[in-house]
Design a protein around this motif. Structure first.
Motif, PDB file in Angstrom:
ATOM      1  N   TYR A   1       0.822  -1.210   0.000  1.00 26.81           N
ATOM      2  CA  TYR A   1       0.000   0.000   0.000  1.00 26.81           C
ATOM      3  C   TYR A   1       0.859   1.264   0.000  1.00 26.81           C
ATOM      4  CZ  TYR A   1      -4.059  -2.952   0.500  1.00 26.81           C
ATOM      5  OH  TYR A   1      -5.031  -3.884   0.268  1.00 26.81           O
TER       6      TYR A   1
ATOM      7  N   PRO B   1      -4.061   0.140   5.131  1.00 24.17           N
ATOM      8  CA  PRO B   1      -4.766   0.709   3.971  1.00 24.17           C
ATOM      9  C   PRO B   1      -5.806   1.747   4.362  1.00 24.17           C
ATOM     10  CG  PRO B   1      -5.455  -1.563   4.361  1.00 24.17           C
ATOM     11  CD  PRO B   1      -4.267  -1.312   5.233  1.00 24.17           C
TER      12      PRO B   1
ATOM     13  N   ILE C   1      -8.229  -1.686   0.091  1.00 22.40           N
ATOM     14  CA  ILE C   1      -8.146  -0.255   0.381  1.00 22.40           C
ATOM     15  C   ILE C   1      -9.405   0.500  -0.056  1.00 22.40           C
ATOM     16  CG2 ILE C   1      -6.937   0.308  -1.786  1.00 22.40           C
ATOM     17  CD1 ILE C   1      -5.356   2.415  -0.180  1.00 22.40           C
TER      18      ILE C   1
END
Length: 537
Positions: free
Chosen positions: A138, A190, A492
């Protein structure tokens, strides 16, 4: 269970020796450490946690009330707007710095994970690996996942459409005890990258690990107020978290997951749930038996089986069952159990009395109803209050509890099959659908069988690690194993609200240029036919 029911099993698993000068709980969990980690925790009461290795108290901790939870959300909301307006690449950079800090200071958190969960050090290191992978993924990909996206509008050229992604606000996260680093901060990363604040309720018995991760994230640059932690009993604090959250992330039992989902639904907020599993491993006729036996030990007994994606059912083709069992049982009996804060033990302890009671109940009931213990089957109080030997059962059938209920311990049942269709049917026969495993030398056949298994992840020639460790791909459960996914784009984007911005240019979506209603309808009909002919999407 009597000695006659499991002769020669007690003591067959050696214990891993502790190295000279080994660290103790008092060496690791110092008053200074506890004071540093609990700074900023919203809690007006007092509670404590304990180590499964001995049952002794590790630390005195602040305990949160529902009013404390409300205050934590208030603080998080005050900080979230500024964090959301921070450029996404700067938010992602925090994750990349966190990645480096975790790897550099892993010895600290490995000690905490072991002391709080009782697991072996190598199994604790799985959490370090998973968190580092998520932070890197991420940290590198968040900007791409969240960037505005152009789409074809209602009328090409005339309609310009952009999809935006906004943070949901304050995410309420309820994390379990079994993977206190990965299933706490690993899921929060995330959410932070997407611009949210997080109020986390870790399990009380394993909260020091989660608090260590929070401390490290703050060191990496995360504003402290953006990450709030509340500590307390699940039935008290959990509903309060759900009551205030803009989105809920929960990992735990299916029963509690249903309650969380109902609470979120009543408020019309989103929820992701990773719940229980009764995962199956299929060993086909052409499998490499040596590798399959070694892989089964990893798949069944990592973290003493207290892993939602671990294997609890083994289906082995009858042509190779004897050869497989000879190797698998021998490897299981040779596993070293231990409490040392060092590498060397193959398996650690169960986390507490409730887990031990479930494991004992499942094994004793199965034996009473005709199952056979091939390895293990007994507790090991000589090592610690909650140790139980890795256990292999044969002759398990419904309605034995171990056949249908999630054991969440070091117990696996072995079943023989003659037809692959039969094995797939049995593997799919539970209400759960989290993870499964297929062992074969034929990669194409393995993929074909994997597609027929009703689980969120399938691993070919390994138990669970390849699918879980592939952070670009979604991970989660089907059926009673949950809703939503972690990892990849879904991991996410679930923490965002999608917004479509459509800019109409030149002509309105209505009769114009002297057209009457009928003329406009005819024009739109011709336009729709033309767009299909041009293969516009």
């Amino acid at each position: 269970m009597t000695d006659a029911q499991a002769p020669a099993q007690t003591g067959t698993n050696p214990s891993a020796p502790a190295p000279a000068g080994a660290r103790t709980a008092a060496d690791v969990v110092t008053p200074e450490l506890v004071a540093r980690l609990t700074k900023g925790v919203t809690g007006s009461g007092r509670t404590a946690n304990h180590t499964p290795f001995t049952g002794e108290k590790l630390a005195d901790l602040p305990e949160s009330t529902p009013e404390d939870v409300a205050l934590a959300f208030e603080r998080a909301r005050a900080a979230q707007d500024v964090w959301a307006r921070t450029p996404v690449r700067r938010r992602a950079a925090v994750l990349l710095r966190f990645h480096d800090l975790v790897l550099a200071r892993q010895a600290e958190v490995l000690d905490l994970i072991q002391l709080e969960t009782g697991k072996a050090r190598l199994h604790a290191h799985e959490e370090v690996q998973a968190v580092a992978v998520a932070a890197r993924h991420y940290g590198r990909r968040a900007a791409a996942y969240l960037r505005p996206k152009r789409h074809t509008g209602a009328i090409p050229v005339l309609t310009k459409v952009t999809e935006l992604r906004h943070p949901r606000g304050v995410v309420g996260q309820i994390a379990p005890w079994n993977y206190p680093l990965e299933l706490s901060v690993g899921d929060a990363l995330p959410a932070f990258a997407a611009g949210n604040a997080v109020v986390m309720k870790p399990d009380t018995e394993t909260c020091l690990t989660a608090l260590w991760a929070r401390d490290l994230l703050i060191e990496a640059g995360l504003p402290a107020e953006v990450f709030q932690v509340v500590i307390g009993e699940g039935p008290v604090v959990g509903p309060a978290v759900v009551r205030h959250a803009d989105y809920v992330s929960f990992t735990g039992s299916t029963r509690t997951g249903r309650e969380v989902a109902q609470g979120a639904a009543a408020r019309l907020v989103g929820v992701s749930l990773e719940l229980g599993g009764k995962n199956a491993m299929l060993v086909l006729r052409d499998a490499d038996i040596e590798k399959a036996a070694a892989g089964a030990v990893r798949a069944c007994f990592s973290s003493a089986g207290q892993l939602c994606i671990s294997i609890e059912r083994l289906y082995v083709h009858e042509a190779v069952a004897d050869a497989f069992l000879e190797r698998f049982v021998a490897r299981t009996k040779a596993m070293r159990l231990g409490t040392s804060l060092a590498y060397g033990a193959d398996m650690g302890s169960l986390v507490g009395e409730r887990q031990l009671e479930t494991v004992v109940r499942h094994v004793e009931e199965a034996v009473a109803k005709g199952a056979t213990v091939l390895a293990g089957g007994v507790a090991r109080p000589d090592l610690g209050p909650y140790f139980f030997e890795p256990t292999v059962l044969a002759g398990v059938e419904a309605p034995m509890a171990v056949c249908t209920e999630e054991t969440f311990g070091p117990v696996v049942s072995v079943h023989r099959f003659s037809d692959v269709d039969e094995a797939v049917e049995h593997a799919n026969s539970t209400p759960y659908g989290l993870n499964s495993s297929v062992w074969t030398k034929d990669a194409r056949r393995g993929r074909e069988i994997a597609a027929r298994l009703r689980t969120g992840t399938v691993n070919i020639n390994e138990g669970y690690a390849p699918a879980y460790g592939s952070a670009q791909s979604p991970m989660g459960g089907m059926k009673d194993s949950g809703l939503g996914r972690r990892h990849g784009s879904e991991g996410i984007l679930k923490y965002t609200e999608a917004q479509t911005v459509a800019h109409q240019r030149l002509l309105p979506m209505a009769p114009s240029l002297g057209m009457d209603d009928e003329g406009y309808a005819a024009f739109m009909t011709r336009s729709l036919k033309a767009m299909k002919a041009l293969r516009l999407r």
